[in-house]
Design a protein around this motif. Structure first.
Motif, short mmCIF file in Angstrom:
data_model
loop_
_atom_site.label_atom_id
_atom_site.label_comp_id
_atom_site.label_asym_id
_atom_site.label_seq_id
_atom_site.Cartn_x
_atom_site.Cartn_y
_atom_site.Cartn_z
N GLU A 79 0.99 -1.32 -0.09
CA GLU A 79 -0.08 0.05 0.37
C GLU A 79 1.36 1.20 0.07
O GLU A 79 0.53 1.87 -0.82
N ASP A 80 2.07 1.13 0.85
CA ASP A 80 3.03 2.47 0.80
C ASP A 80 4.05 2.38 -0.55
O ASP A 80 5.24 1.10 0.39
N SER A 94 6.16 4.89 -0.91
CA SER A 94 6.91 6.46 -0.56
C SER A 94 8.07 6.29 -0.81
O SER A 94 9.01 6.44 -1.06
N ASP A 95 8.79 4.89 -0.38
CA ASP A 95 10.28 4.56 0.22
C ASP A 95 11.09 4.10 -1.47
O ASP A 95 11.82 3.72 -2.16
N CYS A 116 0.80 6.97 -6.12
CA CYS A 116 1.52 7.63 -4.70
C CYS A 116 3.47 7.99 -6.07
O CYS A 116 4.07 8.19 -5.18
#
Length: 420
Positions: A355-356, A358-359, A386
């Motif tokens: 889901e994330d 961002s990295d 994203c």
């Protein structure tokens, strides 16, 4: 006619969602006509989405999915409910199962709103409609089915709702007909390669057989591509990468197209004359399951990676990793060599997709042959949402071998994206 060998990724996925004890599992069994799901009066019996591939008339090959209750509680219950929510990403049709004796409740409304947001076709099935109602305004003796016959329900005064009973089988046939009607509009009408061919065309498919190849069979994208070629009335010729020169010289006419497994892209390009169009299975599947232009745009990020950046390599299937695995071994080595950067890599497989993101600086996805079109589209949209570039194996490898432009020649729109 039965469809026993239709791949799961090509079947319409029909999910049954709702609160605990709404009768989802019973309804799955009633629709299937067999005991597929475990039924119990104990709340939370279904702990994970349970899938069953079958033939559902009048629709054809489908996957029925029984999901955990959306109102499950506690730390474990929240994990179960999240599993149900995640399964929406690959669902073609959703059946919102409501206990008709209780009526529609807040978790049901939230689910319906979510389905509308995701543009997933859905049907509201008021189950247990043979039981007396507990809702205010009802007599306490009148069943939901009887009330529905007596007056138009406010909860479903449209073609989106139906009253059924898994116990008495009332309206189950009608429910199946309604499901089939919804599902027919979700079928993938695109072709893998047939739209590029004419009857009698020759297509050469290059399929490496190495330590990671499954014993005794071709992998799914190769099988599906061969079938699509045959459906077009064209001729499929299959060889390994080191046999390609002899294969081409043995043909009495020039092939219309050469399709290769991505890992052999460099060698196959060198051995395929420039006048013969060349592409890869994963490029074909990017067009078939997702968005070819999106992954072409994403490949440019390979030239922007910096030391320390994380590249996520994601596969839609789960398999035993071999020493020469393309996703975890070959791709990272090729990327490091191409970029000359000290990069980090993350890996996911199967239904896992973060889901994330961002990295991450880049996502490189497989062709998605084991994923439904909806799941592949979701992953592309999620990465875009994203603001993370996403490409796929075939596009990335072609870019790193300097043959991306050549591999996109059969697809003018994608080629324009590359050249602009």
């Amino acid at each position: 006619m039965p469809f026993p060998n239709t791949p799961s990724s090509e079947r319409i996925h029909i999910g049954f969602f709702g609160m605990r004890n709404a009768g989802k599992s019973s309804l799955v069994n009633a629709v299937a006509g067999q005991e597929l799901a475990l039924v119990s009066p104990i709340k939370g019996t279904t702990a994970d989405p349970v899938k069953k591939a079958m033939e559902l008339l009048p629709l054809g090959p489908v996957v029925l999915v029984d999901t955990p209750g959306m109102d499950d509680v506690g730390p474990l219950g929240e994990l179960r409910a999240n599993k149900a929510l995640q399964s929406l990403n690959y669902m073609d049709v959703a059946i919102v199962t409501i206990d008709a004796s209780e009526g529609i409740r807040e978790p049901d409304r939230k689910l319906i709103n979510l389905l509308e947001e995701k543009s997933i076709p859905f049907l509201i099935a008021y189950n247990k409609a043979d039981l007396p109602q507990n809702r205010s305004g009802a007599s306490g003796k009148e069943t939901a089915m009887q009330e529905a016959d007596r007056k138009e329900t406010k909860d479903g005064a449209n073609q989106n709702a139906i009253y059924v009973s898994a116990k008495t089988k009332q309206n189950i046939h009608e429910l199946k007909e309604r499901i089939a009607s919804l599902a027919k509009g979700t079928e993938n009408q695109k072709r893998i390669v047939a739209d590029l061919l004419q009857p009698g065309d020759i297509v050469v498919l290059v399929t490496p057989i190495d330590s990671s190849a499954p014993k005794g069979r071709l992998i799914l994208p190769q099988q599906q591509t061969i079938r699509d070629i045959l459906d077009a009335g064209a001729i499929a010729t299959v060889c390994r990468e080191h046999e390609l020169p002899h294969t081409l010289s043995a043909l009495h006419e020039k092939p219309k197209l050469v399709i290769t497994d991505s890992q052999a892209f460099g060698q196959v390009s060198r051995n395929t004359p420039a006048e013969i169009p060349l592409t890869s299975f994963s490029i074909l599947f990017a067009r078939y399951k997702g968005s070819l232009t999106t992954v072409v745009e994403g490949a440019a990020q390979l030239n922007r990676l910096r030391d320390g950046d994380i590249t996520l390599i994601s596969e839609g299937c789960t398999h035993h990793r071999q020493c020469g695995d393309i996703g975890t071994v070959k791709l990272p080595a090729w990327i490091r060599k191409y970029t000359q950067k000290e990069l980090r890599f993350a890996f996911t497989s199967g239904t896992e997709f973060p889901e994330d993101l961002s990295d991450c600086s880049l996502v490189i996805h497989c062709g998605g042959c084991m994923l439904t079109e909806r799941e592949m589209q979701y992953r592309l949209r999620h990465a875009a949402g994203c603001h993370i570039p996403i490409t796929n194996y075939g596009i990335a490898i072609a870019q790193m071998h300097g043959i991306l432009e050549r591999s996109l020649e059969p697809f003018p729109e994608a080629l324009r994206i590359l050249k602009r």
